[in-house]
Scaffold this active site. Sequence first.
Site, short mmCIF file in Angstrom:
data_model
loop_
_atom_site.label_atom_id
_atom_site.label_comp_id
_atom_site.label_asym_id
_atom_site.label_seq_id
_atom_site.Cartn_x
_atom_site.Cartn_y
_atom_site.Cartn_z
N GLU B 30 91.30 -2.80 -77.81
CA GLU B 30 90.25 -2.38 -76.02
C GLU B 30 91.74 -1.08 -76.15
O GLU B 30 92.79 -1.06 -75.66
CB GLU B 30 90.89 -2.98 -75.14
CG GLU B 30 90.12 -4.45 -75.20
CD GLU B 30 90.64 -5.48 -74.00
OE1 GLU B 30 91.11 -5.19 -72.57
OE2 GLU B 30 89.98 -6.50 -73.95
N SER B 61 87.08 -7.94 -75.09
CA SER B 61 86.35 -9.84 -74.89
C SER B 61 87.47 -9.78 -75.90
O SER B 61 87.79 -9.69 -77.28
CB SER B 61 85.22 -9.41 -75.98
OG SER B 61 84.42 -9.00 -75.22
N ASP B 87 99.44 -10.40 -71.17
CA ASP B 87 98.94 -11.88 -69.65
C ASP B 87 97.94 -12.50 -70.94
O ASP B 87 97.36 -13.75 -70.51
CB ASP B 87 99.27 -11.09 -69.24
CG ASP B 87 100.52 -10.56 -68.60
OD1 ASP B 87 101.31 -11.05 -67.45
OD2 ASP B 87 100.98 -9.53 -69.10
N HIS B 131 100.25 -8.80 -65.51
CA HIS B 131 100.63 -7.59 -65.78
C HIS B 131 101.97 -8.22 -66.40
O HIS B 131 102.49 -6.50 -67.20
CB HIS B 131 100.02 -6.71 -65.42
CG HIS B 131 98.83 -6.94 -65.85
ND1 HIS B 131 97.95 -6.87 -64.71
CD2 HIS B 131 97.84 -5.91 -66.10
CE1 HIS B 131 96.66 -7.25 -65.17
NE2 HIS B 131 96.19 -6.58 -65.91
#
Lengths: 338, 337
Positions: B30, B61, B87, B131
């Site tokens: 991403e 995704s 994470d 995170h």
Amino acid sequence: MARGLGIMARNVRRDSSTGSARGGADSGRLGSGPEPGVAAAVASPPSLEVLYRRMVLIRVFEESLHELFAAGKTTGTIHTCIGQEANAVGVTAALCPDDLVVSNHRGHGHYLGKTGDVDGLMAEIMGRATGVCAGRAGSQHVCSVSGGFFANGVLGGTVPTAAGMALAEKVHASGRVVVVFIGDGALGTGVCYETFNLASLWGLPLLIVIEANGWAQSTPTRQGLAGGIPERARAFGIDAVDLEVPGVESVRELAAVAVERVRSTLRPSCLVLHAYRLGPHSKGEPEQGEEELARHRAKDPLLLDRDRLSDALVGRIDEECRERIALAIRRAEQAGPA
Amino acid sequence: MSPPVTVAAELNRALVEAMEADVRVHLLGEDICDPYGGAFKVTRGLSTRFGPGRVHGTPVSEAAMLGVAAGMAMRGLRPVVELMFGDFLTLAMDQLVNHIANWRYLACDGLLVPMVVRAPMGGGRGYGPTHSQSLESRFMGVPGLEVLAASRHGDPAGLLREAISSDGAVLFVESKREYPRRVVAEDTAEGGFAVRRGEGPGGTVLLAPPGGGAEVTVVCYGGMAEECLAAARVLLERHAVAAEVLVYARLHPFDPAAALERVAEHGRIVVAEEGIRPFGWGSEVAACLSERAFDVLEAPVGRVGSRCEPIGAAARLEGGVLPAAADIVAAVLETRR
């Protein structure tokens, strides 16, 4: 080609809201002549006899599994596709030998249709060393690089794997198509839609075959699925055709068109095949109830195709398939344990 | 003097070299494309250099991303996936555990799944509970999945190259805090600690105190090496305790040989990790040492890790959960009581 379209026109489901045929955004194009590659694939399609024989082989194979399970001769679990053989045989008959199939927990038909390896699958399910995966996979994880076949029993999770294979084949410019079989039950998993999105976005040579068999284990589809099925693919810009399976030839013809369109356009496509699951989800008694089963047994695609062949031929095919499966069982029993 | 080379730059170099050397290497992730170049800039410049045919920016995704990478790997490519935050591995856990880790085992006729999942882990940046975690220990003990961790005291670029050329699936752990830090290329680290490197990028690195004579070894990996080295300096300067730091790169499967060799010298050992202490990597290390080195242990194996609590965003809350040098100092002193 023309005959295939005729069958399609009779059986493509009609959209209840609009009354229009739900042949997908591209259904009109099917009539405009074969696309590149289509002619070659449909030039010499297997005869009904050949296709019927494959279906019977799968039927007898799986009926034998239930007997073997009852006798304690199989390891683990089994999920049969009894009633859905036309899907497996019709789709795999539309593929080139080098095309790839990604399958699910209900994959015996897919594997036998793709590879014809009766001995390897029987031995695998019986936990023998001669099994296609040497007993590692059992019924629902059969993988074979040489067979171009990859199955995993976790629903939906195979869809991105298939898309990744399709991406690799696109990179290699191999011309291969990847087919992924999922059931309507897998449509409950989010990863399906993540992948539909990616496959459309990236233009992957992926054929998604959704076998809508009416039941997800013990849950009727109507209790687990809102909205429509082909609409789920179309929402991502993927062509989808929805077919009430009347027999194996219609599936093969529809699949041949879809496969060659995927191959020539490098775009994903979706086939929704409605063939009812006539057996239990796994072992034991069917969950569907006798009344519903009886209604669907009358529409068993295997019986419908049988009526189109001579009694003598049907009898001979039946006998040959029984002998072949019995041989596979004997061979597996003679082999050492995995 | 040449400018310091950061861990992020080294990882970037490794990706460039791997992609130059092998057309089968593809990147997925991403926001990895230019001009953004990834959340931590590790992939900066790569989409420009190698184009969209090799660098695939993905939608949000994670599960599909890892599954697609597996399919690519099974058909002859060598994908490297960047997770924006480690994470998010949880979103793709089915792919890793049920699919990716099993494919190679299932097919008997030579199916390879050469793929790398890069996972930026760890806290210290105030990103809050979702995170900041170090979830890698939850992916250790998965048969068919190798877990490696980069450290600035080792060879991050070499390790990543090695992971990419492996024929199996690799979870490659990176420390968010280490990205901007300088890679230690010299034979001496801060505080005069000698850097003794094991064989290859996957070998252990021993940070030995100046003057030698280590009385205790702190075993760690990744970004925790920083805290361990800081602790070793405090121990030397304030407590007159000579502690050495043994940095592992291969976390799973775990080879205890290097740790066993050290514990045989002095019988005292502490395991430190940023992940949660209970059921962590350190638990396995401690168990291995207890099994194999019980006779030479002078004290129970010390364990340092995060408290089993969510990692708050505010500095005080985060600091109350994550392990720091002071915790390592205390654990080392405990082995000498």
